[in-house]
Design a protein around this motif. Structure first.
Motif, short mmCIF file in Angstrom:
data_model
loop_
_atom_site.label_atom_id
_atom_site.label_comp_id
_atom_site.label_asym_id
_atom_site.label_seq_id
_atom_site.Cartn_x
_atom_site.Cartn_y
_atom_site.Cartn_z
N VAL A 159 -5.62 -24.53 13.65
CA VAL A 159 -4.21 -24.82 13.85
C VAL A 159 -3.35 -24.25 12.72
N PRO A 160 -2.65 -23.13 12.95
CA PRO A 160 -1.75 -22.62 11.92
C PRO A 160 -0.50 -23.50 11.84
N CYS A 161 -0.11 -23.85 10.63
CA CYS A 161 1.07 -24.73 10.47
C CYS A 161 2.03 -24.13 9.45
N TYR A 162 3.26 -23.90 9.88
CA TYR A 162 4.29 -23.46 8.96
C TYR A 162 5.51 -24.35 9.17
N ASN A 163 5.82 -25.14 8.19
CA ASN A 163 6.92 -26.12 8.28
C ASN A 163 6.79 -27.01 9.52
N GLU A 164 5.67 -27.67 9.64
CA GLU A 164 5.40 -28.52 10.80
C GLU A 164 5.23 -29.99 10.39
N GLU A 165 5.99 -30.43 9.39
CA GLU A 165 5.77 -31.78 8.86
C GLU A 165 5.81 -32.87 9.93
N ASN A 170 -2.34 -24.55 6.34
CA ASN A 170 -0.96 -24.66 5.89
C ASN A 170 -0.51 -23.30 5.36
N ASP A 171 0.34 -22.65 6.16
CA ASP A 171 0.73 -21.27 5.86
C ASP A 171 1.95 -21.25 4.92
N GLY A 172 1.76 -21.80 3.72
CA GLY A 172 2.83 -21.78 2.72
C GLY A 172 4.08 -22.52 3.17
N ALA A 188 0.51 -25.99 16.37
CA ALA A 188 0.67 -27.38 15.90
C ALA A 188 1.77 -28.12 16.64
N ASP A 189 2.61 -27.38 17.40
CA ASP A 189 3.83 -28.00 17.93
C ASP A 189 3.65 -28.67 19.29
N LEU A 190 2.41 -28.73 19.77
CA LEU A 190 2.07 -29.36 21.06
C LEU A 190 2.71 -28.67 22.26
N GLN A 191 3.12 -27.41 22.09
CA GLN A 191 3.56 -26.66 23.26
C GLN A 191 2.35 -26.36 24.12
N GLN A 192 1.19 -26.34 23.45
CA GLN A 192 -0.07 -26.10 24.15
C GLN A 192 -0.88 -27.39 24.09
N THR A 225 11.72 -26.33 15.08
CA THR A 225 12.20 -25.17 15.85
C THR A 225 11.18 -24.04 15.75
N THR A 226 11.35 -23.06 16.63
CA THR A 226 10.43 -21.93 16.62
C THR A 226 10.53 -21.17 15.30
N LYS A 227 9.40 -20.64 14.85
CA LYS A 227 9.37 -19.91 13.58
C LYS A 227 9.53 -18.41 13.80
N TRP A 228 9.73 -18.03 15.06
CA TRP A 228 9.80 -16.61 15.37
C TRP A 228 11.22 -16.21 15.71
N1 UDP Z 1 3.23 -20.31 12.27
C1 UDP Z 1 2.55 -20.01 11.11
N2 UDP Z 1 3.10 -19.10 10.23
C2 UDP Z 1 4.28 -18.49 10.49
C3 UDP Z 1 4.96 -18.80 11.69
C4 UDP Z 1 4.40 -19.70 12.57
O1 UDP Z 1 1.47 -20.55 10.85
O2 UDP Z 1 4.73 -17.69 9.65
C5 UDP Z 1 2.64 -21.32 13.21
C6 UDP Z 1 3.56 -22.44 13.62
O3 UDP Z 1 3.53 -23.50 12.68
C7 UDP Z 1 3.00 -22.86 14.97
C8 UDP Z 1 2.47 -21.53 15.52
O4 UDP Z 1 2.32 -20.67 14.41
O5 UDP Z 1 1.93 -23.78 14.86
C9 UDP Z 1 3.40 -20.94 16.55
O6 UDP Z 1 4.70 -20.83 16.02
P1 UDP Z 1 5.98 -21.22 16.84
O7 UDP Z 1 5.74 -22.49 17.60
O8 UDP Z 1 7.14 -21.21 15.91
O9 UDP Z 1 6.08 -20.01 17.84
P2 UDP Z 1 6.49 -20.06 19.39
O10 UDP Z 1 5.69 -21.15 20.02
O11 UDP Z 1 7.94 -20.33 19.40
O12 UDP Z 1 6.10 -18.70 19.88
#
Ligand code: UDP
Ligand code: MG
Length: 313
Positions: free
Chosen positions: A7-13, A40-42, A94-98, A204-207
């Motif tokens: 699970v990649p996490c970036y600002n997912e507190e 935890n990706d920084g 990590a955001d439970l979209q999946q 919010t989305t990180k992209w």
């Molecule tokens: N994420 C990450 N590093 C980044 C950007 C995103 O680890 O630089 C993680 C983020 O925490 C999430 C996942 O990648 O768990 C997908 O990101 P996000 O939900 O923002 O993307 P979207 O679902 O909008 O495509």
């Protein structure tokens, strides 16, 4: 260990706790072991603090890999796979979209169908704006035309696969990683199942669009040299056009005595040729830049801290 959830996490507190609860709910009585590898990706918020709290509670087996800075989702996936000990590995946000329930179905699929090595989910319905959808569709069209590997449109990184696939992915230590392409490149039998992405639980989305565009360019440059050939074709086409124009101008002068029109034509031609040259240099630069970065052989990520349930046992 049967299954590792990476699970990649970036600002997912706010998400990580809910995510863990959802996983525990989904894998309750599943009859096999699983672990969660949080990367935890920084993060700049309290993600690491929250993760450590979950680690202390030990409601389920947890590993935490914490980066020294933000290296990007692709690096986080790579690090997660390095630390995963499962027979199956699942990549999930990590955001439970999946939903973790889908992972359970994926595991069942791999158990029941030995012929499949990867189960990948693709979005059957996208809840995105028309413009973004158009760009994403165009991207898949372009990359599938230019590259030898074929990408399934709308397939995400949401996948569960056998360890052998992960080993092959980790052998490819490329710096600019594009997972969808890497999965297509390593091959293996892949079963695509449809899923609908839920709304983010929070955050919010990180992209941003810029990040997505750069990612798309990474994908195309990483899996095709066709743009380089394009600059050769562009050069050849320009040379032919110039030759043709030269002949026209000479004929006009010789046979009709028309004066060669000067200023405007010259300026337009200079600008057009300059632009074409810059585009070609830019394309070459993209490849040279990547070769340069790869030649430095820097690590794909730096883990500042690694916590594992195995060490506390
Ligand atoms: N994420 C990450 N590093 C980044 C950007 C995103 O680890 O630089 C993680 C983020 O925490 C999430 C996942 O990648 O768990 C997908 O990101 P996000 O939900 O923002 O993307 P979207 O679902 O909008 O495509
Ligand atoms: Mg998301």
């Amino acid at each position: 260990m049967k299954l590792s959830l990476v699970v990649p996490c970036y600002n997912e507190e706010e998400s990580v706790g809910l995510f863990q609860d959802a996983v525990i709910g989904a894998f309750d009585n599943c009859g096999y072991d699983y672990e969660i590898v949080f990367v935890n990706d920084g993060s700049k918020d309290n993600t690491l603090f929250r993760l450590k709290k979950l680690f202390k509670e030990q409601k389920c087996p947890i590993k935490i890999v914490s980066f020294s800075r933000n290296f990007g989702k692709e690096s986080a996936i790579y690090a997660g796979m390095k630390h995963a000990s499962g027979e199956y590995i699942s990549l999930i946000d990590a955001d439970l979209q999946q939903r973790p329930e889908i992972v359970r179905d994926m595991v069942k699929m791999l158990d029941e169908h030995q012929e499949y090595d990867v189960v990948a989910a693709y979005q059957d319905r996208r809840n995105e704006g028309k413009i973004l959808r158009f760009f994403k569709k165009s991207f898949y069209n372009i990359i599938n035309r230019l590259s030898n590997v074929k990408l399934q449109p709308d397939a995400s990184d949401f996948r569960t696969f056998r360890r052998c696939v992960a080993d092959n992915l980790m052998d490819m230590a490329e710096y600019h990683r594009f997972s969808k392409g890497l999965f297509a490149w390593v091959g293996y039998e892949t079963c695509f199942i449809p899923y609908t992405a839920c709304e983010r639980v929070c955050g919010t989305t990180k992209w941003s669009f810029r990040k997505l565009l750069n990612y798309a360019i990474d994908g195309i440059i990483g899996f095709s040299t066709a743009p380089l050939r394009l600059s050769t074709y562009l050069g050849a086409f320009t040379a032919l056009a110039a030759l043709f124009y030269l002949i026209v101008v000479i004929c006009q002068k010789l046979f009709s005595g028309i004066d060669i029109p000067g200023y405007a034509t010259a300026i337009v031609l200079i600008l057009a040729l300059g632009a074409m040259q810059l585009i070609c240099i830019g394309i070459i630069g993209e490849y040279v830049g990547r070769a340069f970065e790869q030649s430095k052989n820097r690590p794909i990520y730096i883990a500042k801290e690694v916590l594992s349930y195995e060490e506390t046992e």
